[in-house]
Design a protein around this motif. Structure first.
Motif, short mmCIF file in Angstrom:
data_model
loop_
_atom_site.label_atom_id
_atom_site.label_comp_id
_atom_site.label_asym_id
_atom_site.label_seq_id
_atom_site.Cartn_x
_atom_site.Cartn_y
_atom_site.Cartn_z
N LYS A 1 0.84 -1.21 0.00
CA LYS A 1 0.00 0.00 0.00
C LYS A 1 0.86 1.25 0.00
N ALA A 2 0.29 2.35 -0.50
CA ALA A 2 1.01 3.62 -0.54
C ALA A 2 1.28 4.09 0.89
N GLY A 3 2.45 4.64 1.12
CA GLY A 3 2.73 5.20 2.43
C GLY A 3 4.21 5.20 2.75
N VAL A 4 4.48 5.60 4.00
CA VAL A 4 5.85 5.71 4.50
C VAL A 4 6.07 4.57 5.48
N CYS A 5 7.21 3.93 5.39
CA CYS A 5 7.50 2.83 6.33
C CYS A 5 8.92 2.98 6.87
N ASP A 6 9.02 3.08 8.20
CA ASP A 6 10.35 3.10 8.82
C ASP A 6 10.74 1.65 9.07
N LEU A 7 11.72 1.18 8.32
CA LEU A 7 12.12 -0.23 8.43
C LEU A 7 12.84 -0.49 9.74
N SER A 8 13.68 0.47 10.16
CA SER A 8 14.42 0.30 11.42
C SER A 8 14.93 1.65 11.89
N THR A 9 15.22 1.69 13.19
CA THR A 9 15.82 2.90 13.78
C THR A 9 17.03 2.46 14.57
N GLU A 10 18.18 2.91 14.16
CA GLU A 10 19.45 2.50 14.77
C GLU A 10 20.23 3.76 15.09
N PRO A 11 21.34 3.63 15.84
CA PRO A 11 22.16 4.83 16.05
C PRO A 11 22.58 5.47 14.73
N SER A 12 22.70 4.65 13.68
CA SER A 12 23.10 5.20 12.37
C SER A 12 21.98 6.02 11.74
N GLY A 13 20.74 5.89 12.23
CA GLY A 13 19.63 6.68 11.70
C GLY A 13 18.41 5.83 11.40
N VAL A 14 17.40 6.48 10.84
CA VAL A 14 16.15 5.80 10.49
C VAL A 14 16.27 5.31 9.04
N SER A 15 15.94 4.06 8.82
CA SER A 15 15.89 3.51 7.46
C SER A 15 14.45 3.64 6.99
N ARG A 16 14.22 4.56 6.07
CA ARG A 16 12.84 4.91 5.69
C ARG A 16 12.61 4.65 4.21
N ILE A 17 11.45 4.05 3.92
CA ILE A 17 11.06 3.94 2.51
C ILE A 17 9.68 4.56 2.33
N ARG A 18 9.46 5.08 1.14
CA ARG A 18 8.16 5.63 0.78
C ARG A 18 7.74 4.91 -0.49
N PHE A 19 6.50 4.45 -0.52
CA PHE A 19 6.05 3.67 -1.67
C PHE A 19 4.77 4.28 -2.24
N PHE A 20 4.76 4.48 -3.56
CA PHE A 20 3.59 5.03 -4.26
C PHE A 20 3.28 4.08 -5.42
N PRO A 21 2.41 3.09 -5.19
CA PRO A 21 2.18 2.08 -6.26
C PRO A 21 1.60 2.68 -7.53
N ASN A 22 0.84 3.80 -7.41
CA ASN A 22 0.22 4.39 -8.60
C ASN A 22 0.78 5.77 -8.89
N PHE A 23 2.09 5.89 -8.84
CA PHE A 23 2.71 7.20 -9.07
C PHE A 23 2.39 7.71 -10.48
N LEU A 24 2.44 6.80 -11.47
CA LEU A 24 2.10 7.19 -12.85
C LEU A 24 0.85 6.42 -13.26
N ASP A 25 0.00 7.07 -14.08
CA ASP A 25 -1.17 6.30 -14.48
C ASP A 25 -0.75 5.26 -15.54
N PRO A 26 -1.50 4.15 -15.63
CA PRO A 26 -1.04 3.02 -16.44
C PRO A 26 -0.81 3.37 -17.91
N THR A 27 -1.62 4.27 -18.47
CA THR A 27 -1.45 4.60 -19.90
C THR A 27 -0.15 5.36 -20.11
N GLU A 28 0.13 6.30 -19.22
CA GLU A 28 1.38 7.04 -19.34
C GLU A 28 2.58 6.10 -19.12
N ALA A 29 2.42 5.20 -18.15
CA ALA A 29 3.50 4.24 -17.87
C ALA A 29 3.75 3.33 -19.08
N ASP A 30 2.69 2.96 -19.81
CA ASP A 30 2.85 2.14 -21.03
C ASP A 30 3.70 2.86 -22.07
#
Ligand SMILES: O=C(O)CCC(=O)C(=O)O
Length: 277
Positions: A72-101
């Protein structure tokens, strides 16, 4: 305390010493045959009665963390360590399918795809995918060197502008990958080359058939035992955008594994900010 480990109490069985207390005192007793071993009768051991008893014991049980699957679309913090936060952001529908084609078709035919060789332990082997590099500076990893190539294809430049709008970053380079079918892959690695800086933000666009993008946390203390390590999986679909940032490259590895069922071609574009070597 290591959070991967759980201290659990387990019930363990054991044979207890004979007990004089009989709960079945009223039952008829079946006489036991003597354990005749050819010894004198006074040497034959007395039959002893044993009962199975349960004893509590403390034992450390390690469990494999459940793989996190992100769809699903959103932000996910995978882990938090002294080195920092490992963060990913996912947008499954960033481009519409016709433009992506349309983008997929342009790039499939117009990018100068090439199969390059990696070098590991002094040996050279063909990468199981095709690549192309666009950027103001050269880029080297695993013994592969891509020369600077500032001639941006118009579609790649348009996507770079769009990503800069949403991230607020100025990307100056892009590694393009073409997975021709399910046999093509990229092995576990981190994009942690010095030229990418300490906490690189990488914006990754996908086109074509969907493939699983897998992540695994690097084990503590430089160990290479990944048995009890956190894993995550993101199916990267046509027109999706994945952004990796913070400590993700320092603390995690990623890969696109080979698949054992049919897959069509997939194009992946990873936009980066690179510093001169
Ligand atoms: O194809 C992908 O999604 C990942 C590509 C990748 O890991 C890389 O270019 O470093």
């Amino acid at each position: 305390m290591n959070t991967d480990r759980k201290r659990r109490s387990r019930v363990q069985g054991g044979w207890a010493a004979p007990s004089n207390v009989r709960s079945d005192r009223n039952k008829p007793q079946i006489p036991q045959a003597p354990a005749w071993t050819g010894k004198n009768v006074d040497q034959v051991q007395q039959h002893t009665e044993k009962k199975f008893m349960f004893q509590e014991s403390e034992e450390e049980v390690r469990e494999k963390p459940v793989e996190k699957v992100i769809t699903k679309a959103g932000v996910c913090d995978l882990s938090t360590e002294p080195s920092g936060v490992s963060r990913i952001r996912f947008f499954p529908n960033f481009l519409d399918p016709t433009e992506a084609d349309t983008i997929y078709n342009d790039l499939y035919h117009e990018v100068p795809w090439r199969q390059r060789s990696d070098f590991k332990n002094g040996e050279s082997f063909l990468q199981p995918r095709l690549t192309a590099w666009y950027g103001d500076f050269p880029y080297s990893y695993s013994g592969v060197r891509h020369e600077a190539n500032a001639e941006w294809h118009s579609t790649l430049k348009m996507l770079k502008d769009r990503l800069e709008e949403v991230t607020g970053l100025k990307f100056n380079s892009m590694l393009a990958n073409m997975y021709r079918d399910g046999h093509d892959s990229v092995a576990w690695h981190s994009d942690d080359e010095r030229t990418l800086g300490p906490e690189p933000t990488i914006a990754s666009l996908s086109f074509g058939d969907s493939r699983n993008f897998e992540l695994r946390k690097k084990p503590p203390g430089g160990s290479d035992d990944y048995t009890y390590i956190q894993h995550a999986k993101i199916p990267l679909t046509h027109g999706s955008l994945l952004i990796m940032e913070g400590a993700t490259q320092a603390d995690w590895q990623h890969r696109i594994p080979r698949e054992y069922h049919d897959r069509g071609p997939r194009i992946n574009l990873t936009y980066r900010v690179i510093f001169p070597e």
